[in-house]
Write a protein that holds these residues in place. Structure first.
Motif, PDB file in Angstrom:
ATOM      1  N   TYR A 110    -115.377 -22.967 -21.674  1.00 14.40           N
ATOM      2  CA  TYR A 110    -115.051 -24.084 -20.765  1.00 14.40           C
ATOM      3  C   TYR A 110    -113.805 -23.755 -19.940  1.00 14.40           C
ATOM      4  N   ARG A 111    -112.788 -23.187 -20.576  1.00 13.90           N
ATOM      5  CA  ARG A 111    -111.543 -22.909 -19.845  1.00 13.90           C
ATOM      6  C   ARG A 111    -111.696 -21.740 -18.883  1.00 13.90           C
ATOM      7  N   HIS A 112    -112.385 -20.691 -19.320  1.00 11.40           N
ATOM      8  CA  HIS A 112    -112.494 -19.484 -18.489  1.00 11.40           C
ATOM      9  C   HIS A 112    -113.669 -19.534 -17.513  1.00 11.40           C
ATOM     10  N   ARG A 113    -114.653 -20.408 -17.797  1.00 16.68           N
ATOM     11  CA  ARG A 113    -115.894 -20.449 -17.010  1.00 16.68           C
ATOM     12  C   ARG A 113    -116.553 -19.064 -16.985  1.00 16.68           C
TER      13      ARG A 113
ATOM     14  N   PHE B 177    -123.604 -25.201 -20.693  1.00 21.12           N
ATOM     15  CA  PHE B 177    -123.152 -24.446 -19.521  1.00 21.12           C
ATOM     16  C   PHE B 177    -124.372 -23.851 -18.823  1.00 21.12           C
ATOM     17  N   TYR B 178    -124.288 -23.776 -17.505  1.00 25.23           N
ATOM     18  CA  TYR B 178    -125.330 -23.092 -16.742  1.00 25.23           C
ATOM     19  C   TYR B 178    -124.642 -22.203 -15.716  1.00 25.23           C
TER      20      TYR B 178
ATOM     21  N   ALA C 240    -120.951 -31.475 -21.636  1.00 25.16           N
ATOM     22  CA  ALA C 240    -119.846 -30.560 -21.939  1.00 25.16           C
ATOM     23  C   ALA C 240    -118.533 -31.088 -21.367  1.00 25.16           C
ATOM     24  N   GLU C 241    -118.599 -31.654 -20.167  1.00 24.52           N
ATOM     25  CA  GLU C 241    -117.391 -32.243 -19.574  1.00 24.52           C
ATOM     26  C   GLU C 241    -116.854 -33.369 -20.454  1.00 24.52           C
TER      27      GLU C 241
ATOM     28  N   HIS D 218    -111.919 -33.630 -25.941  1.00 26.51           N
ATOM     29  CA  HIS D 218    -111.838 -33.975 -27.364  1.00 26.51           C
ATOM     30  C   HIS D 218    -111.774 -32.719 -28.230  1.00 26.51           C
ATOM     31  N   ILE D 219    -112.581 -31.718 -27.884  1.00 30.17           N
ATOM     32  CA  ILE D 219    -112.555 -30.465 -28.650  1.00 30.17           C
ATOM     33  C   ILE D 219    -111.218 -29.755 -28.464  1.00 30.17           C
TER      34      ILE D 219
END
Length: 312
Positions: free
Chosen positions: A20-23, A55-56, A68-69, A74-75
């Motif tokens: 999520y952070r790095h995409r 993710f896509y 995911a957003e 929370h994660i």
């Protein structure tokens, strides 16, 4: 309880967070020291468990799904909190610390501890701060257990029970004496009982500690004035015929403040012990342990210094 977590491999959560952070699967794999194939396999397992694509791919980026957003903050928050809590506790560095300590006190315990303590603190930990607050009961049990204060300075008598969740450090023993105006030259038990009394009640109690001991003897004194503060009391005593019981540790300083005489208590009351109280599971245990040690040493040095002056 935790029926979802029992079925989920929690090692998959840092994978989600990194992607999520790095995409990017590649950059996430580098951060987590994994191969890209291993990370892709982990991401597939998480997708199957959550039943969402998460993710896509869009060009060279891995874009999060709507779900995911929603999950991401929370994660991230949970992983951060766990990482902080599970990290080894660093030794407390007093010289470079700017920590603030909230300490429950009475006039008496603050008077005993802080004059000597602050001289030491200025040299050892110049940037730490203190907030002294009223001790609502002895030994501020509820406040310590709730984490509202870091330490409490109180006292106990020999028969007082200890609480299983509190640590106690004994500082010194003390006893009550009586002060009266300089016009009074002696004090018998009959004179004590006949006089009016000023009583300091730091916890707004109905009677003072000595009234319990008088009651055991079948005696009662006449309380004329109750006050939560010790500051004005010696001056009231000096200008009236009232008597006041006061710990002997502060008697010398009190006599220098007001024109009063000191007398031995004309009945038996057990000595009491001034203590530092702290919670056994304090979140600031490293720093509070350090502070308890400094307080203990400063009191011991002060007692030794005063003993040398008396014996000189």
């Amino acid at each position: 309880m935790h029926h979802v977590l029992r079925r989920l491999d929690l090692n998959l959560l840092p994978v989600f967070d990194a992607v999520y952070r790095h995409r990017s699967v590649r950059l996430a794999a580098v951060e987590l020291s994994m191969s890209t194939s291993a990370l892709s396999h982990a991401l597939t397992r998480l997708r199957e468990f959550l039943k969402d694509p998460l993710f896509y791919r869009e060009g060279h980026k891995m874009c999060p799904s709507v779900y995911a957003e929603e999950l991401a903050p929370h994660i991230a928050q949970s992983l951060c909190a766990l990482n902080q809590r599970l990290s080894p506790v660093k030794p407390f560095d007093p010289l470079n610390s700017s920590e603030s300590f909230r300490i429950a006190v009475t006039d008496y315990t603050a008077f005993c501890v802080f004059p000597a303590l602050m001289g030491e603190i200025e040299k050892m930990a110049p940037n730490i701060q203190f907030e002294l607050c009223h001790l609502p009961n002895n030994p501020a049990l509820n406040e310590l257990l709730a984490g509202e204060v870091d330490l409490a300075l109180g006292f106990s008598e020999p028969d007082d029970a200890s609480h299983q969740d509190l640590d106690e450090v004994e500082l010194f023993n003390d006893e009550f004496i009586v002060i009266g105006s300089s016009r009074r030259q002696s004090l018998t038990l009959d004179e004590y009982l006949a006089a009016g009394h000023l009583v300091v009640t730091p916890w707004n109690e109905k009677k003072g500690l000595l009234d319990t001991h008088l009651g055991h003897l079948g005696l009662e004194r006449r309380i004329v004035l109750k006050t939560p503060s010790m500051l004005s009391s010696p001056h009231i005593i000096a200008k009236s015929d009232l008597l006041m019981a006061i710990p002997s540790y502060v008697a010398g300083q009190i006599a220098a403040m007001a024109d009063v005489n000191s007398f031995k208590l004309p009945f038996y009351a057990p000595p009491f012990t001034v203590k530092i109280y702290s919670h056994k599971r304090s979140g600031k245990k490293s720093s509070t342990d350090w502070l308890k040690g400094v307080i203990s040493r400063s009191i011991k040095d002060q007692i030794i210094s005063e003993s040398r002056v008396i014996n000189a």
